[in-house]
Design a protein around this motif. Structure first.
Motif, PDB file in Angstrom:
ATOM      1  N   GLN A   1       6.455  13.851   0.641  1.00 18.15           N
ATOM      2  CA  GLN A   1       7.699  13.167   0.292  1.00 18.15           C
ATOM      3  C   GLN A   1       8.204  13.581  -1.090  1.00 18.15           C
ATOM      4  O   GLN A   1       9.413  13.759  -1.298  1.00 18.15           O
ATOM      5  CB  GLN A   1       7.486  11.648   0.312  1.00 18.15           C
ATOM      6  CG  GLN A   1       7.259  11.054   1.689  1.00 18.15           C
ATOM      7  CD  GLN A   1       6.922   9.577   1.619  1.00 18.15           C
ATOM      8  OE1 GLN A   1       7.211   8.905   0.622  1.00 18.15           O
ATOM      9  NE2 GLN A   1       6.301   9.048   2.676  1.00 18.15           N
ATOM     10  N   LEU A   2       7.275  13.759  -2.017  1.00 22.54           N
ATOM     11  CA  LEU A   2       7.652  14.097  -3.386  1.00 22.54           C
ATOM     12  C   LEU A   2       7.782  15.602  -3.603  1.00 22.54           C
ATOM     13  O   LEU A   2       8.294  16.046  -4.628  1.00 22.54           O
ATOM     14  CB  LEU A   2       6.607  13.533  -4.367  1.00 22.54           C
ATOM     15  CG  LEU A   2       6.477  12.002  -4.398  1.00 22.54           C
ATOM     16  CD1 LEU A   2       5.319  11.599  -5.300  1.00 22.54           C
ATOM     17  CD2 LEU A   2       7.767  11.360  -4.876  1.00 22.54           C
ATOM     18  N   GLY A   3       7.308  16.383  -2.642  1.00 20.08           N
ATOM     19  CA  GLY A   3       7.384  17.832  -2.765  1.00 20.08           C
ATOM     20  C   GLY A   3       6.453  18.388  -3.825  1.00 20.08           C
ATOM     21  O   GLY A   3       6.801  19.320  -4.554  1.00 20.08           O
ATOM     22  N   VAL A   4       5.235  17.805  -3.924  1.00 20.70           N
ATOM     23  CA  VAL A   4       4.260  18.241  -4.930  1.00 20.70           C
ATOM     24  C   VAL A   4       2.931  18.521  -4.255  1.00 20.70           C
ATOM     25  O   VAL A   4       2.697  18.156  -3.104  1.00 20.70           O
ATOM     26  CB  VAL A   4       4.077  17.164  -6.025  1.00 20.70           C
ATOM     27  CG1 VAL A   4       5.401  16.896  -6.734  1.00 20.70           C
ATOM     28  CG2 VAL A   4       3.515  15.870  -5.436  1.00 20.70           C
ATOM     29  N   SER A   5       2.036  19.181  -4.986  1.00 18.33           N
ATOM     30  CA  SER A   5       0.703  19.457  -4.443  1.00 18.33           C
ATOM     31  C   SER A   5      -0.151  18.201  -4.490  1.00 18.33           C
ATOM     32  O   SER A   5       0.060  17.304  -5.324  1.00 18.33           O
ATOM     33  CB  SER A   5       0.017  20.562  -5.244  1.00 18.33           C
ATOM     34  OG  SER A   5      -0.330  20.100  -6.532  1.00 18.33           O
ATOM     35  N   ARG A   6      -1.140  18.152  -3.625  1.00 18.02           N
ATOM     36  CA  ARG A   6      -2.027  16.982  -3.604  1.00 18.02           C
ATOM     37  C   ARG A   6      -2.844  16.859  -4.886  1.00 18.02           C
ATOM     38  O   ARG A   6      -3.023  15.741  -5.390  1.00 18.02           O
ATOM     39  CB  ARG A   6      -2.923  17.024  -2.369  1.00 18.02           C
ATOM     40  CG  ARG A   6      -2.129  16.800  -1.075  1.00 18.02           C
ATOM     41  CD  ARG A   6      -3.028  16.775   0.138  1.00 18.02           C
ATOM     42  NE  ARG A   6      -3.901  15.613   0.150  1.00 18.02           N
ATOM     43  CZ  ARG A   6      -4.818  15.387   1.095  1.00 18.02           C
ATOM     44  NH1 ARG A   6      -4.975  16.264   2.082  1.00 18.02           N
ATOM     45  NH2 ARG A   6      -5.564  14.314   1.046  1.00 18.02           N
ATOM     46  N   PRO A   7      -3.366  17.969  -5.468  1.00 23.75           N
ATOM     47  CA  PRO A   7      -4.097  17.811  -6.735  1.00 23.75           C
ATOM     48  C   PRO A   7      -3.229  17.221  -7.845  1.00 23.75           C
ATOM     49  O   PRO A   7      -3.679  16.355  -8.596  1.00 23.75           O
ATOM     50  CB  PRO A   7      -4.545  19.239  -7.062  1.00 23.75           C
ATOM     51  CG  PRO A   7      -4.670  19.898  -5.724  1.00 23.75           C
ATOM     52  CD  PRO A   7      -3.524  19.338  -4.928  1.00 23.75           C
TER      53      PRO A   7
ATOM     54  N   LYS B   1       0.848  -1.191   0.000  1.00 21.49           N
ATOM     55  CA  LYS B   1       0.000   0.000   0.000  1.00 21.49           C
ATOM     56  C   LYS B   1       0.880   1.238   0.000  1.00 21.49           C
ATOM     57  O   LYS B   1       1.842   1.345   0.765  1.00 21.49           O
ATOM     58  CB  LYS B   1      -0.890  -0.022   1.246  1.00 21.49           C
ATOM     59  CG  LYS B   1      -1.861   1.127   1.369  1.00 21.49           C
ATOM     60  CD  LYS B   1      -2.717   0.930   2.628  1.00 21.49           C
ATOM     61  CE  LYS B   1      -3.664   2.087   2.852  1.00 21.49           C
ATOM     62  NZ  LYS B   1      -4.507   1.885   4.067  1.00 21.49           N
ATOM     63  N   LEU B   2       0.588   2.183  -0.905  1.00 22.41           N
ATOM     64  CA  LEU B   2       1.354   3.420  -0.937  1.00 22.41           C
ATOM     65  C   LEU B   2       1.070   4.248   0.320  1.00 22.41           C
ATOM     66  O   LEU B   2       0.035   4.084   0.962  1.00 22.41           O
ATOM     67  CB  LEU B   2       0.984   4.243  -2.175  1.00 22.41           C
ATOM     68  CG  LEU B   2       1.338   3.656  -3.540  1.00 22.41           C
ATOM     69  CD1 LEU B   2       0.970   4.649  -4.636  1.00 22.41           C
ATOM     70  CD2 LEU B   2       2.805   3.302  -3.628  1.00 22.41           C
ATOM     71  N   PRO B   3       1.980   5.152   0.670  1.00 13.63           N
ATOM     72  CA  PRO B   3       1.719   6.038   1.808  1.00 13.63           C
ATOM     73  C   PRO B   3       0.446   6.850   1.556  1.00 13.63           C
ATOM     74  O   PRO B   3       0.035   7.038   0.402  1.00 13.63           O
ATOM     75  CB  PRO B   3       2.952   6.959   1.833  1.00 13.63           C
ATOM     76  CG  PRO B   3       4.017   6.191   1.124  1.00 13.63           C
ATOM     77  CD  PRO B   3       3.311   5.397   0.064  1.00 13.63           C
ATOM     78  N   PRO B   4      -0.200   7.328   2.625  1.00 10.49           N
ATOM     79  CA  PRO B   4      -1.376   8.186   2.435  1.00 10.49           C
ATOM     80  C   PRO B   4      -1.050   9.349   1.508  1.00 10.49           C
ATOM     81  O   PRO B   4       0.095   9.816   1.436  1.00 10.49           O
ATOM     82  CB  PRO B   4      -1.688   8.669   3.855  1.00 10.49           C
ATOM     83  CG  PRO B   4      -1.117   7.621   4.740  1.00 10.49           C
ATOM     84  CD  PRO B   4       0.124   7.130   4.041  1.00 10.49           C
TER      85      PRO B   4
END
Length: 230
Positions: free
Chosen positions: A45-51, A35-38
């Motif tokens: 972690q990736l430094g990106v926006s949720r959208p 399962k990927l992280p929430p």
């Protein structure tokens, strides 16, 4: 923006993010079946926006790399290890699409308001009533939703704007946007859109360009909130 994401990269941002998630799958940082992280944690972690991350995850689901289980999480699928490389184009970013539509159609509403005619307004009203009938019949409203926006553009008297409004709207039929719509649009969202269309129509009838512009931009932002930023 994360340093690993390159503004000069011609690919869409969600494709770059999808590549980075896929790389972690291939490296077994996220093993098959795990399962990927929430979403919130993965975005940090990736430094990106949720959208933008959400768009990337849905793109990965479309190509079979992950499975999104509502209420459970996002799981890595076996095909991901067999698919090294960039995902196929799946359309424009829905978030960027709605931002562009708000800018363009807000301006179109102003011009349409100045050039409105009884005949043009009747055609816009006809689209609203057709959308209402779709909702009552339990049908998808997309065709009459598009018709409503294009008919307003037609009142501008500018054929380039008519084409542009139609082209931007048709991006909602792309694989990525369609997948997001299937997950997030339903009867309540259709009814909300209908109510917003009626508000735009009233502003056009009143020949109030600022009210028409505000109503159009508010509608497109609300639509984005319903199926892009939810």
């Amino acid at each position: 923006m994360s340093a690993d994401l390159k503004p000069a990269d011609p690919r869409r941002l969600y494709q770059q993010i999808a590549d980075r998630v896929r790389e972690r799958i291939v490296s077994a940082e996220y093993p098959v079946g795990s399962k990927l992280p929430p979403e919130r944690d993965l975005a940090q972690q990736l430094g990106v926006s949720r959208p933008s991350l959400r768009e990337a995850l849905i793109a990965l689901e479309i190509d079979g790399s992950v499975e999104i289980r509502m209420g459970s999480g996002i799981y890595v699928c076996q095909p991901a290890l067999q698919r090294v490389g960039r995902p196929a184009p799946m359309g424009e970013s829905p978030a960027e699409l709605m931002q562009a539509r708000a800018a363009v159609e807000g301006a179109v509403a102003v011009i349409a308001c100045a050039n409105s005619t009884a005949e043009g307004l009747a055609r816009v009203k006809e689209s609203i009533e057709a959308m209402r009938a779709d909702i009552a019949a339990g049908l998808d409203v997309l065709d009459h939703d598009r018709e409503f926006h294009v008919r307003i553009a037609e009142m501008s008297g500018n054929s380039v704007l008519v084409t542009l409004v139609g082209t931007l709207f048709d991006e909602r039929r792309s694989p990525l946007a369609s997948a997001m719509r299937d997950r997030l649009e339903n009867l309540p969202t259709f009814e909300a859109a209908l109510s917003e269309h009626e508000q735009i129509y009233r502003a056009l009838v009143s020949r109030d360009p600022l009210a028409a512009q505000a109503a159009m931009r508010s509608h497109i932002q609300a639509a984005a909130d319903r199926w892009v930023y939810t």
